[in-house]
Design an enzyme around this catalytic site. Sequence first.
Site, PDB file in Angstrom:
ATOM      1  N   GLY A   1       0.832  -1.192   0.000  1.00  0.00           N
ATOM      2  CA  GLY A   1       0.000   0.000   0.000  1.00  0.00           C
ATOM      3  C   GLY A   1       0.864   1.239   0.000  1.00  0.00           C
ATOM      4  O   GLY A   1       2.034   1.193   0.402  1.00  0.00           O
TER       5      GLY A   1
ATOM      6  N   GLN B   1       2.836  10.147   0.708  1.00  0.00           N
ATOM      7  CA  GLN B   1       4.151   9.505   0.641  1.00  0.00           C
ATOM      8  C   GLN B   1       4.878   9.813  -0.662  1.00  0.00           C
ATOM      9  O   GLN B   1       6.092   9.560  -0.763  1.00  0.00           O
ATOM     10  CB  GLN B   1       4.022   7.999   0.819  1.00  0.00           C
ATOM     11  CG  GLN B   1       3.603   7.590   2.225  1.00  0.00           C
ATOM     12  CD  GLN B   1       3.490   6.091   2.358  1.00  0.00           C
ATOM     13  OE1 GLN B   1       2.464   5.511   2.032  1.00  0.00           O
ATOM     14  NE2 GLN B   1       4.564   5.464   2.813  1.00  0.00           N
TER      15      GLN B   1
ATOM     16  N   CYS C   1       6.908   0.411   7.012  1.00  0.00           N
ATOM     17  CA  CYS C   1       6.422   1.540   6.209  1.00  0.00           C
ATOM     18  C   CYS C   1       7.510   1.972   5.241  1.00  0.00           C
ATOM     19  O   CYS C   1       8.680   2.062   5.617  1.00  0.00           O
ATOM     20  CB  CYS C   1       6.030   2.700   7.118  1.00  0.00           C
ATOM     21  SG  CYS C   1       5.330   4.125   6.236  1.00  0.00           S
ATOM     22  N   LEU C   2       7.114   2.256   4.004  1.00  0.00           N
ATOM     23  CA  LEU C   2       8.074   2.704   3.000  1.00  0.00           C
ATOM     24  C   LEU C   2       8.705   4.037   3.384  1.00  0.00           C
ATOM     25  O   LEU C   2       9.799   4.360   2.929  1.00  0.00           O
ATOM     26  CB  LEU C   2       7.386   2.834   1.641  1.00  0.00           C
ATOM     27  CG  LEU C   2       6.697   1.576   1.104  1.00  0.00           C
ATOM     28  CD1 LEU C   2       6.084   1.846  -0.263  1.00  0.00           C
ATOM     29  CD2 LEU C   2       7.663   0.402   1.043  1.00  0.00           C
TER      30      LEU C   2
ATOM     31  N   HIS D   1      -3.463   1.376   8.121  1.00  0.00           N
ATOM     32  CA  HIS D   1      -2.116   1.936   7.994  1.00  0.00           C
ATOM     33  C   HIS D   1      -2.097   3.063   6.966  1.00  0.00           C
ATOM     34  O   HIS D   1      -1.577   4.152   7.226  1.00  0.00           O
ATOM     35  CB  HIS D   1      -1.147   0.824   7.586  1.00  0.00           C
ATOM     36  CG  HIS D   1       0.267   1.283   7.404  1.00  0.00           C
ATOM     37  ND1 HIS D   1       1.284   0.918   8.256  1.00  0.00           N
ATOM     38  CD2 HIS D   1       0.848   2.063   6.448  1.00  0.00           C
ATOM     39  CE1 HIS D   1       2.424   1.470   7.841  1.00  0.00           C
ATOM     40  NE2 HIS D   1       2.183   2.158   6.740  1.00  0.00           N
ATOM     41  N   GLU D   2      -2.682   2.805   5.792  1.00  0.00           N
ATOM     42  CA  GLU D   2      -2.666   3.814   4.734  1.00  0.00           C
ATOM     43  C   GLU D   2      -3.574   4.993   5.058  1.00  0.00           C
ATOM     44  O   GLU D   2      -3.237   6.149   4.773  1.00  0.00           O
ATOM     45  CB  GLU D   2      -3.054   3.193   3.390  1.00  0.00           C
ATOM     46  CG  GLU D   2      -2.136   2.076   2.916  1.00  0.00           C
ATOM     47  CD  GLU D   2      -0.668   2.468   2.885  1.00  0.00           C
ATOM     48  OE1 GLU D   2      -0.355   3.653   2.682  1.00  0.00           O
ATOM     49  OE2 GLU D   2       0.177   1.585   3.085  1.00  0.00           O
TER      50      GLU D   2
ATOM     51  N   HIS E   1      -1.963   7.635   7.125  1.00  0.00           N
ATOM     52  CA  HIS E   1      -1.108   8.585   6.400  1.00  0.00           C
ATOM     53  C   HIS E   1      -1.877   9.839   5.999  1.00  0.00           C
ATOM     54  O   HIS E   1      -1.303  10.930   5.914  1.00  0.00           O
ATOM     55  CB  HIS E   1      -0.531   7.929   5.137  1.00  0.00           C
ATOM     56  CG  HIS E   1       0.702   7.111   5.372  1.00  0.00           C
ATOM     57  ND1 HIS E   1       1.881   7.656   5.843  1.00  0.00           N
ATOM     58  CD2 HIS E   1       0.947   5.785   5.188  1.00  0.00           C
ATOM     59  CE1 HIS E   1       2.797   6.700   5.946  1.00  0.00           C
ATOM     60  NE2 HIS E   1       2.254   5.567   5.556  1.00  0.00           N
TER      61      HIS E   1
END
Length: 200
Positions: A67, A72, A112-113, A155-156, A159
């Site tokens: 995701g 991001q 997380c990226l 999670h997304e 953000h």
Amino acid sequence: MAQVEEDFPFGAAHASIVTGSRTTLQIADSVLRMVAKPVPEEMIGSETLRRLVEEMWMCMIDAGGVGIAAPQVGISWRLFIGAAMNILPSTVFINPEVEYFGEADVLGEEGCLSVPGWRSAKVLRHPKVTVRYRDLAGAARVATYEGLAARIVQHEFDHLNGKLFIDFDDSPDVDHPLRRRALRAMTEMEERMKVEVEDA
């Protein structure tokens, strides 16, 4: 460059669609702590939005993620995508609204990226969510997710509200170099944002 900045007014200078790097922003970038704005109605169904979503898919795939949210890649819009084989079908969530079920008492592992290298198996999430959103064509959708799919969505979605998974890590006393680096970056970024607000 000018056209992209006009299309994406929120943080476009840092967007991977501008740099062509296909890299996600890191924890020190202040856009990751901002509450994202709704995707403008005139953008929904547009070629501009389609291009942004394509870039987000490329960033996610290149990084091996499941995701990624628009902040991001430097665009402070309420938009995220997700896909996990046999868990979450490839989905574009535009201006999502999330309804949570049960207490946030399910521990699970997350990374997380935007926080490279750090993973935690102590992140508390709700066991089930229902999401109301628009798809890439603009159609209204409703979907309910449980288990890992629900974790990805939460999670997304976080953000979009300036939250990171480490904010929900239920092991605050763990001493780890990556954690210390992440927390230091967060502190520096928050101090920088405070100065920017005072100078405005």
